[in-house]
Scaffold this active site. Sequence first.
Site, mmCIF file in Angstrom:
data_model
loop_
_atom_site.group_PDB
_atom_site.id
_atom_site.type_symbol
_atom_site.label_atom_id
_atom_site.label_comp_id
_atom_site.label_asym_id
_atom_site.label_seq_id
_atom_site.Cartn_x
_atom_site.Cartn_y
_atom_site.Cartn_z
ATOM 1 N N GLU A 50 -0.773 -6.093 2.131
ATOM 2 C CA GLU A 50 -0.514 -4.938 3.002
ATOM 3 C C GLU A 50 -0.947 -5.305 4.419
ATOM 4 O O GLU A 50 -2.076 -5.719 4.631
ATOM 5 C CB GLU A 50 -1.267 -3.707 2.478
ATOM 6 C CG GLU A 50 -1.321 -2.541 3.429
ATOM 7 C CD GLU A 50 0.048 -2.053 3.922
ATOM 8 O OE1 GLU A 50 0.985 -1.917 3.122
ATOM 9 O OE2 GLU A 50 0.171 -1.811 5.142
ATOM 10 N N ALA A 67 0.830 -1.223 0.000
ATOM 11 C CA ALA A 67 0.000 0.000 0.000
ATOM 12 C C ALA A 67 0.858 1.264 0.000
ATOM 13 O O ALA A 67 1.920 1.260 0.597
ATOM 14 C CB ALA A 67 -0.913 0.004 1.235
ATOM 15 N N PRO A 68 0.388 2.322 -0.654
ATOM 16 C CA PRO A 68 -0.907 2.463 -1.323
ATOM 17 C C PRO A 68 -0.980 1.881 -2.742
ATOM 18 O O PRO A 68 -2.036 1.910 -3.341
ATOM 19 C CB PRO A 68 -1.105 3.976 -1.371
ATOM 20 C CG PRO A 68 0.281 4.535 -1.412
ATOM 21 C CD PRO A 68 1.133 3.603 -0.597
ATOM 22 N N ARG A 81 -4.860 0.688 5.128
ATOM 23 C CA ARG A 81 -4.050 0.919 3.926
ATOM 24 C C ARG A 81 -4.333 -0.142 2.861
ATOM 25 O O ARG A 81 -4.226 0.126 1.669
ATOM 26 C CB ARG A 81 -2.564 0.936 4.294
ATOM 27 C CG ARG A 81 -2.169 2.205 5.040
ATOM 28 C CD ARG A 81 -0.737 2.156 5.561
ATOM 29 N NE ARG A 81 0.276 2.092 4.538
ATOM 30 C CZ ARG A 81 0.780 3.136 3.879
ATOM 31 N NH1 ARG A 81 0.340 4.346 4.152
ATOM 32 N NH2 ARG A 81 1.706 2.986 2.959
ATOM 33 N N CYS A 103 13.075 3.970 1.135
ATOM 34 C CA CYS A 103 13.207 5.389 0.783
ATOM 35 C C CYS A 103 13.962 6.079 1.913
ATOM 36 O O CYS A 103 13.548 7.112 2.401
ATOM 37 C CB CYS A 103 11.841 6.021 0.512
ATOM 38 S SG CYS A 103 10.705 5.938 1.890
HETATM 39 C C1 LIG Z 1 7.197 2.006 1.883
HETATM 40 S S1 LIG Z 1 5.585 1.544 2.258
HETATM 41 C C2 LIG Z 1 5.057 0.751 0.796
HETATM 42 C C3 LIG Z 1 4.794 1.648 -0.356
HETATM 43 C C4 LIG Z 1 4.227 0.927 -1.565
HETATM 44 N N1 LIG Z 1 5.065 -0.171 -1.961
HETATM 45 C C5 LIG Z 1 4.008 1.827 -2.760
HETATM 46 O O1 LIG Z 1 4.815 1.852 -3.667
HETATM 47 O O2 LIG Z 1 2.964 2.506 -2.803
HETATM 48 C C6 LIG Z 1 5.793 0.196 3.343
HETATM 49 C C7 LIG Z 1 4.539 -0.535 3.748
HETATM 50 O O3 LIG Z 1 4.908 -1.587 4.648
HETATM 51 C C8 LIG Z 1 3.879 -1.761 5.597
HETATM 52 N N2 LIG Z 1 4.413 -2.431 6.809
HETATM 53 C C9 LIG Z 1 4.600 -1.909 8.045
HETATM 54 N N3 LIG Z 1 5.059 -2.863 8.886
HETATM 55 C C10 LIG Z 1 5.161 -3.997 8.180
HETATM 56 C C11 LIG Z 1 5.556 -5.330 8.512
HETATM 57 N N4 LIG Z 1 5.970 -5.656 9.734
HETATM 58 N N5 LIG Z 1 5.496 -6.248 7.537
HETATM 59 C C12 LIG Z 1 5.081 -5.925 6.283
HETATM 60 N N6 LIG Z 1 4.717 -4.686 5.934
HETATM 61 C C13 LIG Z 1 4.745 -3.736 6.867
HETATM 62 C C14 LIG Z 1 3.376 -0.349 5.853
HETATM 63 O O4 LIG Z 1 2.044 -0.373 6.342
HETATM 64 C C15 LIG Z 1 3.516 0.308 4.488
HETATM 65 O O5 LIG Z 1 2.292 0.295 3.789
#
Ligand SMILES: C[S@@+](CC[C@H](N)C(=O)[O-])C[C@H]1O[C@@H](n2cnc3c(N)ncnc32)[C@H](O)[C@@H]1O
Length: 444
Positions: free
Chosen positions: A125, A103-104, A130, A223
């Site tokens: 996700e 997400a998103p 999200r 990032c």
């Molecule tokens: C950098 S963002 C992803 C952005 C997405 N790939 C995009 O391009 O739109 C990282 C995501 O990892 C999720 N996240 C948080 N903790 C996590 C966990 N323990 N395992 C897997 N995902 C997790 C977050 O909710 C978040 O949506």
Amino acid sequence: MTFPDGFEEKYRALLGNEADAFFASFAQPAQSGFRVSPLRPPLAMNENGPAIPWSPTGEYGKVDGNGIDHVSGYVYSQEPSAQFVAAVCAATPGQRVLDLCAAPGGKTTQLAGQLQGAGLLVANEINAGRAKILASNLERFGVQNAVVTNNAPAELAAQLPESFDLILVDAPCSGEGMFRKDPDAMQYWSPDLVAQCATRQREIVTEAVKMLRPGGTLVYSTCTFAPEEDEQLAFWAAQTLPLTLQPIVKVGGIQDGRAAFAGGDEAVLATARLWPHALAGEGHFVAKFIKDGDAPAQSGKRLAASKLTAPQQQDLRAGLTALTDATWPQSRLVLRRDQLFAMPEATPQLAGLHVVRPGLHLGTFKIHRFEPSHSLATALSPASFHQVIEVTEADYARYRHGETLTVPTSGRGWVLLTHQGKGFALGKQVDHVIKNAYPKGLRV
Ligand SMILES: C[S@@+](CC[C@H](N)C(=O)[O-])C[C@H]1O[C@@H](n2cnc3c(N)ncnc32)[C@H](O)[C@@H]1O
């Protein structure tokens, strides 16, 4: 810009002579970009900008979130550097792909474009709210072959061992590369946050590897600038897990990962760094690995199609054939309560997992009728609809606000509404009136 305690000292020490240029980049405006969907026919776009060198469908510039190009899924707004991640993935039609932290949906929609509707895309996700936004973005982009799940990586890994040809881990991170775009994010930064993120990233990558077939590709990205989450993670993964780093082709100012950030290990030169002082984009890091060995992805047990009753089959036929030429084989229909979906081919059994969307939402069984889903308006080409009504800019805005429309030609039944030839909604026509069927959650 005032940085959190410890941030400036850390990067002055790490970057030496380069630090002044790095910190000067924070005074420059953040870069914006978008991608043009390869799932849509080439049509005149309202949005146009210079090409992003590392993203085949990417352009610099801002997209109007209420404009028809965005609403109908012809473009997706995405920061330029972020577009490099899926470019490195380079999914090919027919592959089984998992986007584990999706997400998103920026990278998921890009992967969907690469798959061209052929193959399986599982978009997961962990955060429920999200995950809904992810499903909505996939719907707007018109993706037909995606399953959306809302699970922790370990829960997925228990169900789907060695099931994917390609896995993307776009990891939750300390987000330093987004400070310029979102200065508020700085308030959460601390050396402890970086350490916690690094620990969590190792856990996520460990689970991801279990789901990758031998010989399959894992792409890891963040990032953030933090070496602990970038080169050191890549070094650790290559040392600890059955993974080998692969070189990434770098263009447009993208640099090699820094060996000095990982104790001098030169293997991490294969990884990629996007620095805001070296290119037009925000901060990003990408590593690409191949899993040791070679074996086809396990398909395991398939998700069984639902058996529709004779009246349901009749309602479905009547509901869909009045609307569109598109058809879906019985073997791909999945019923969840009264909601009908077309799952992608080769969808695995998802027992025990929290599935937000097992495929394309086709519609809802009501009493003695089948009501088509809004998803069809963006998933299918306007040419496949029997009744298409082109609306003016003013009517496009009115309909998205939730109002009924009056049209010159009388008719009856479901129609596709287009603006500038791009499908954005279904409506129910009764004589000269189009009753509003725009989903409440999307109204503006
Ligand atoms: C950098 S963002 C992803 C952005 C997405 N790939 C995009 O391009 O739109 C990282 C995501 O990892 C999720 N996240 C948080 N903790 C996590 C966990 N323990 N395992 C897997 N995902 C997790 C977050 O909710 C978040 O949506």
